[in-house]
Design an enzyme around this catalytic site. Sequence first.
Site, PDB file in Angstrom:
ATOM      1  N   GLN A 195     -35.719  33.254 -62.294  1.00 36.69           N
ATOM      2  CA  GLN A 195     -36.819  34.937 -61.910  1.00 36.69           C
ATOM      3  C   GLN A 195     -36.875  35.028 -60.919  1.00 36.69           C
ATOM      4  OE1 GLN A 195     -35.906  37.084 -64.904  1.00 36.69           O
ATOM      5  NE2 GLN A 195     -36.889  38.326 -62.909  1.00 36.69           N
ATOM      6  N   ASP A 233     -27.158  34.880 -62.789  1.00 36.91           N
ATOM      7  CA  ASP A 233     -27.053  35.060 -62.512  1.00 36.91           C
ATOM      8  C   ASP A 233     -25.878  36.355 -61.024  1.00 36.91           C
ATOM      9  OD1 ASP A 233     -29.531  36.668 -63.113  1.00 36.91           O
ATOM     10  OD2 ASP A 233     -30.878  35.052 -61.922  1.00 36.91           O
ATOM     11  N   LYS A 281     -34.780  38.404 -71.749  1.00 34.81           N
ATOM     12  CA  LYS A 281     -33.532  37.671 -71.753  1.00 34.81           C
ATOM     13  C   LYS A 281     -33.600  36.331 -72.797  1.00 34.81           C
ATOM     14  CE  LYS A 281     -33.485  38.640 -67.126  1.00 34.81           C
ATOM     15  NZ  LYS A 281     -34.122  38.727 -65.332  1.00 34.81           N
TER      16      LYS A 281
END
Length: 307
Positions: free
Chosen positions: A102, A125, A58
């Site tokens: 994460q 997200d 990412k």
Amino acid sequence: MPATIISGTEVARTLRAELKEKVARRASSHNGTPGWIPGLATVLVGDDPASRAYVGMKNRAAAEVGIHSRQINLPADVSEDELLGVVEGLNADPDIHGILVQLPLPRHIDEEAILEAILPEKDVDGFHPVNVGRLAVGADDVLAPCTPKGVVDLLLRSGHDPAGKHVVVVGRSNIVGRPMASLLLRRGRGGDATVTVAHSRTPDLGAVTRLADILVVAVGRPDTVTADMVREGAVVIDVGVNRVDDPSAPRGYRLVGDVDFEGVREVAGALTPVPGGVGPMTIATLLANTVQAAEAIRARSEQEVPA
Ligand code: NDP
């Protein structure tokens, strides 16, 4: 005729190139107004190799399109309070427009509390309850979860507009299945589909999946969808990523989706591969969400400048 293969790798490359151009435009000053750069912070707790690899990918992808990225590594025994402190610091940081923690987090940390601590406007997200709720009520300017949003983009860019189509989604997780259904149900571009959601308690899954013009499978089990479960000519999007043992592969395993690729390609009209399908779109969409978040934050702060 075997199915057309929808290359997520290629579509994601196009999307990243568009983002790179956009970021470069924003970075250069315009009519005396200084340029600015979107910023993404990723937070990695512990040293799980898969999580480390995802976060690394990412950050590299962000850097490639010119997004400023900052990776924060915390030890596996970091306390919940310390992690909350890191999130609060990023919330207050004007150079950071997107925050990604994460998952999964170690067991002693309340995942929900951490996700709820991220400012909704920096929640790239799309997991904050405010964004989940706004998506569920059909808002169109919401930060939506990257995988399902990437699937919609992949459908549109490969010429398979879901409008007016019957889309069957297999899987009802908060990360993929549910937001997938919400996105497809929205009014307007990328939405307007008739949506059915199936899951592990759906009896006779094949009877449901055979109704699909577009079939999105997000289960996490190889061969969940076989050729006899697909209507001829249907578009099949395979979200699943599963490791299967393969002594002939360099690492001793290979990645497969949830769909029996070889069988289904003989019946479907179009099909995504694994790898090279939805995965690259998920990462590119994270970058798109970061740019979207940055633009919204900038626009708001410009409106708020005192006279
Ligand atoms: P979850 O385990 O959270 O959800 C799986 C869903 O599949 C559940 O709703 C479950 O039903 C349903 N299910 C399980 N078995 C069956 C079955 N036999 N028939 C019908 N439905 C079934 O997984 P995720 O949604 O997080 O992920 C799904 C897959 O997608 C995984 O392989 C994951 O690795 C992959 N993935 C890929 C991404 C990418 O970028 N390519 C990103 C995110 C995920 P129930 O709710 O009843 O238990």
